[in-house]
Design an enzyme around this catalytic site. Sequence first.
Site, PDB file in Angstrom:
ATOM      1  N   PHE A 212       0.864  -1.268  -0.052  1.00 21.93           N
ATOM      2  CA  PHE A 212      -0.016  -0.176  -0.137  1.00 21.93           C
ATOM      3  C   PHE A 212       0.930   1.358   0.078  1.00 21.93           C
ATOM      4  O   PHE A 212       1.438   1.671   1.052  1.00 21.93           O
ATOM      5  CB  PHE A 212      -0.764   0.008   1.194  1.00 21.93           C
ATOM      6  CG  PHE A 212      -1.358  -1.371   1.519  1.00 21.93           C
ATOM      7  CD1 PHE A 212      -2.215  -2.149   0.338  1.00 21.93           C
ATOM      8  CD2 PHE A 212      -1.233  -2.048   2.641  1.00 21.93           C
ATOM      9  CE1 PHE A 212      -2.748  -3.371   0.780  1.00 21.93           C
ATOM     10  CE2 PHE A 212      -1.630  -3.333   2.784  1.00 21.93           C
ATOM     11  CZ  PHE A 212      -2.533  -4.144   1.968  1.00 21.93           C
ATOM     12  N   ASP A 214       2.445   4.607   0.564  1.00 18.84           N
ATOM     13  CA  ASP A 214       1.931   5.665   1.147  1.00 18.84           C
ATOM     14  C   ASP A 214       3.113   6.487   1.374  1.00 18.84           C
ATOM     15  O   ASP A 214       3.930   6.473   0.689  1.00 18.84           O
ATOM     16  CB  ASP A 214       1.242   5.090   2.513  1.00 18.84           C
ATOM     17  CG  ASP A 214       2.194   4.273   3.406  1.00 18.84           C
ATOM     18  OD1 ASP A 214       3.333   4.049   2.942  1.00 18.84           O
ATOM     19  OD2 ASP A 214       1.726   3.918   4.322  1.00 18.84           O
ATOM     20  N   ASP A 282       4.252  -5.501   3.568  1.00 17.30           N
ATOM     21  CA  ASP A 282       3.946  -4.153   3.892  1.00 17.30           C
ATOM     22  C   ASP A 282       3.827  -4.061   5.565  1.00 17.30           C
ATOM     23  O   ASP A 282       4.444  -2.900   6.051  1.00 17.30           O
ATOM     24  CB  ASP A 282       2.733  -4.038   3.232  1.00 17.30           C
ATOM     25  CG  ASP A 282       2.260  -2.380   3.366  1.00 17.30           C
ATOM     26  OD1 ASP A 282       2.445  -1.603   2.534  1.00 17.30           O
ATOM     27  OD2 ASP A 282       1.529  -2.091   4.712  1.00 17.30           O
TER      28      ASP A 282
END
Length: 305
Positions: A212, A214, A282
């Site tokens: 993810f 970010d 992650d």
Amino acid sequence: MDEVRASAAWVATHSSHVVVDSTGIEKAIENIQKIPTIEWDFEGIHYFDDGPLTVQYLFVLDTLNFCFWPDKDLSYDDLASGLRAALQNDKSVFDADRLQKYTGPELRELLKWPRPLPLEDERIRLLHEVGLELERSFGGKASNLVESCGKSAAKLVATITSHFPGFRDHSVYKGHQVFLYKRAQIFAADLYGAFKGQGYGEFQDIGSVTIFADYIVPAVLQQFGVLKYSSTLASMIGSNCEIAPGSEEEVELRACSIYAVEKMRDLLRIKSGKQVTSIELDLWLWASGVRCPSLQHHRTLSIYY
């Protein structure tokens, strides 16, 4: 997610400001003492009742799960626990018709937050969008959305990004379309973790989900030597300069992170003989970042992460 992987690889091979270092990948792999497992905290900050209401909660949570950094006191935990408390107090608080009517002050009241939220107008716009489309296409329920995807995380991400414009996390980079889809993918991962791979969280292709992309993951990868920045980019991050969403620097930070972790995943699979998911990596990277309070990340005002 094939588009996410392919476009991230394209960015990594054409990048001007971020380099993925193969030696850094090998060293980072050596630092992994134990491959992390996917565990989701539903007894602490999250709401969980093993049913459709949990799915609705998670979809609202991931609709709003972006851009906390402008308020130094605000965090993901505040959002998750605030929404949980609101739902415990009123089971209809996330009904589709109500999502379409919230105002900024009302959202703040739900979260018990004392001042305007970062990108508050955007958060309200996205709540309205989600409420309207859930009502129009899925009987008002996120659980119907999930059930329509036949236990496929990839189909779930495709369906979300097709129906909900606010989840269309993509950019044009050097004339090439780049797909990142952080919040849509994290919804699939949240379902998988919350329901322990069963019921609403059963996905036969959970391994197709990428990391993810970010703020924290690129910073941790850079600290591990997996990513190397140009002097200009390093200076921008070091001086807390805002990096524009969709800029070359911003797209490279996120796309190169995805590409690098895919390389880490492949190498771990070869070395350990085990299948490792990007979600597990992650989690490991995120936990590493949380343990380092001095970690300096890039700053971008974005609805996508």
